[in-house]
Scaffold this motif. Sequence first.
Motif, PDB file in Angstrom:
ATOM      1  N   LEU A  69       0.228  -6.293   2.681  1.00 25.16           N
ATOM      2  CA  LEU A  69       0.384  -4.853   2.790  1.00 25.16           C
ATOM      3  C   LEU A  69       1.716  -4.490   2.158  1.00 25.16           C
ATOM      4  N   PHE A  70       1.689  -3.640   1.143  1.00 28.98           N
ATOM      5  CA  PHE A  70       2.892  -3.243   0.426  1.00 28.98           C
ATOM      6  C   PHE A  70       3.217  -1.789   0.746  1.00 28.98           C
ATOM      7  N   VAL A  71       4.512  -1.485   0.819  1.00 22.76           N
ATOM      8  CA  VAL A  71       4.980  -0.132   1.110  1.00 22.76           C
ATOM      9  C   VAL A  71       5.765   0.376  -0.100  1.00 22.76           C
ATOM     10  N   TYR A  72       5.435   1.599  -0.530  1.00 24.59           N
ATOM     11  CA  TYR A  72       6.098   2.228  -1.679  1.00 24.59           C
ATOM     12  C   TYR A  72       6.591   3.619  -1.290  1.00 24.59           C
ATOM     13  N   HIS A  73       7.491   4.157  -2.124  1.00 26.00           N
ATOM     14  CA  HIS A  73       7.808   5.580  -2.015  1.00 26.00           C
ATOM     15  C   HIS A  73       7.924   6.172  -3.409  1.00 26.00           C
ATOM     16  N   SER A  74       7.892   7.517  -3.484  1.00 30.02           N
ATOM     17  CA  SER A  74       7.995   8.183  -4.773  1.00 30.02           C
ATOM     18  C   SER A  74       8.291   9.661  -4.556  1.00 30.02           C
ATOM     19  N   SER A  75       8.871  10.274  -5.562  1.00 28.63           N
ATOM     20  CA  SER A  75       9.032  11.729  -5.574  1.00 28.63           C
ATOM     21  C   SER A  75       7.789  12.399  -6.150  1.00 28.63           C
TER      22      SER A  75
ATOM     23  N   ASN B 236      -5.773  -5.931  15.521  1.00 29.67           N
ATOM     24  CA  ASN B 236      -6.705  -6.976  15.154  1.00 29.67           C
ATOM     25  C   ASN B 236      -6.016  -8.323  15.301  1.00 29.67           C
ATOM     26  N   SER B 237      -6.650  -9.349  14.844  1.00 29.81           N
ATOM     27  CA  SER B 237      -6.030 -10.670  14.851  1.00 29.81           C
ATOM     28  C   SER B 237      -4.996 -10.761  13.738  1.00 29.81           C
ATOM     29  N   LYS B 238      -4.234 -11.816  13.741  1.00 27.36           N
ATOM     30  CA  LYS B 238      -3.216 -12.043  12.720  1.00 27.36           C
ATOM     31  C   LYS B 238      -3.823 -11.910  11.331  1.00 27.36           C
ATOM     32  N   ASP B 239      -3.174 -11.121  10.462  1.00 30.69           N
ATOM     33  CA  ASP B 239      -3.713 -10.818   9.140  1.00 30.69           C
ATOM     34  C   ASP B 239      -2.814 -11.408   8.066  1.00 30.69           C
TER      35      ASP B 239
ATOM     36  N   TYR C  53       6.905  11.315  -0.691  1.00 28.47           N
ATOM     37  CA  TYR C  53       5.645  10.562  -0.656  1.00 28.47           C
ATOM     38  C   TYR C  53       5.899   9.088  -0.351  1.00 28.47           C
ATOM     39  N   TRP C  54       5.116   8.577   0.576  1.00 21.52           N
ATOM     40  CA  TRP C  54       5.160   7.161   0.948  1.00 21.52           C
ATOM     41  C   TRP C  54       3.742   6.614   0.865  1.00 21.52           C
ATOM     42  N   PHE C  55       3.623   5.346   0.475  1.00 17.54           N
ATOM     43  CA  PHE C  55       2.311   4.776   0.196  1.00 17.54           C
ATOM     44  C   PHE C  55       2.165   3.408   0.871  1.00 17.54           C
ATOM     45  N   LEU C  56       0.963   3.135   1.355  1.00 18.34           N
ATOM     46  CA  LEU C  56       0.602   1.828   1.904  1.00 18.34           C
ATOM     47  C   LEU C  56      -0.514   1.250   1.046  1.00 18.34           C
ATOM     48  N   ARG C  57      -0.288   0.061   0.522  1.00 17.01           N
ATOM     49  CA  ARG C  57      -1.257  -0.567  -0.392  1.00 17.01           C
ATOM     50  C   ARG C  57      -1.792  -1.858   0.201  1.00 17.01           C
ATOM     51  N   SER C  58      -3.124  -1.975   0.237  1.00  9.29           N
ATOM     52  CA  SER C  58      -3.761  -3.241   0.586  1.00  9.29           C
ATOM     53  C   SER C  58      -3.871  -4.053  -0.692  1.00  9.29           C
ATOM     54  N   GLU C  59      -3.108  -5.136  -0.768  1.00  8.56           N
ATOM     55  CA  GLU C  59      -2.952  -5.825  -2.061  1.00  8.56           C
ATOM     56  C   GLU C  59      -3.860  -7.024  -2.222  1.00  8.56           C
ATOM     57  N   ASP C  60      -4.300  -7.624  -1.131  1.00  2.85           N
ATOM     58  CA  ASP C  60      -5.032  -8.884  -1.256  1.00  2.85           C
ATOM     59  C   ASP C  60      -6.152  -8.910  -0.222  1.00  2.85           C
TER      60      ASP C  60
ATOM     61  N   ASN D 272       3.456 -10.073   3.904  1.00  2.00           N
ATOM     62  CA  ASN D 272       2.451 -11.087   3.586  1.00  2.00           C
ATOM     63  C   ASN D 272       1.675 -11.538   4.809  1.00  2.00           C
ATOM     64  N   THR D 273       2.260 -11.352   5.995  1.00  2.00           N
ATOM     65  CA  THR D 273       1.597 -11.709   7.248  1.00  2.00           C
ATOM     66  C   THR D 273       1.896 -10.629   8.272  1.00  2.00           C
TER      67      THR D 273
END
Length: 252
Positions: free
Chosen positions: A86-92, A79-82, A124-131, A105-106
């Motif tokens: 987007l945040f990246v997490y991990h967890s057991s 897509n165009s510049k966003d 486990y890895w996670f992608l979060r849409s934060e804003d 942030n961009t």
Amino acid sequence: MAKKFYYDTVGITEGTITAGTYNSSTNVFSVAASEVTNEHYINDQSIAQAVTSFDNEDMIRIDLGSAKTASDIILYNNNSKDFDDLFVYHSSSATGSLTLKLELNTTFTGWNANALTSSGSFRYWFLRSEDGTYGGLSEVILGVPLTFENEPDIGIAQQEIFATDINKSLGGVEYANKRHEPQSTWTLNFANISSTFKDNLVSFEQDVTNFKKFVYYDDSSYHYVRLDAPIKFTEVAYQRFSASLKLREQLS
């Protein structure tokens, strides 16, 4: 930055992708299949289609099946510049105790490569849409990139494959059928590499073969490619080797 390969060292291609939501107060992921649309596009080995309805506080979970080590993530935005985060997490854990490893942030159109704050081995890895709504996410590669030990020999060969079929009639008139856009190929030769780098290339080849696509960073641009042939190694001295690699561009 040196030349390198970003490739799937953790098995994200075989991972289980699950859509859900994130509660920032409790730091918990909850499964909610209808919250994100086409979340499986992040590991389908194609940059043609993107995840949609990835709204504020929606989250995508990647289950690798077992703990795998990753130090970098590279994602493609078609897509165009966003400017949405987007945040990246991990967890057991499949749902809780998430640890933040990266804040984006961009995101620019095309490939976006980022090192995590630290490497870690987690299932486990996670992608979060934060804003707001994050748009254009079409592929994610997670793992440990292979950085070249030294530069390839001068004269990296690059060639175009036209993919046009030419047929000639009985009267000598030529007719062309264009099957797809031209594809670039690269041939990289190393005259003298260490046994360590050779072993790293062998591991890389075993992971991707000619099945998995990966990203070749040539020190200035990112190219979505596939191995076009097995890597050829030749011993040139004690524990020193030459190597030849051929890469083929992927159009989607």
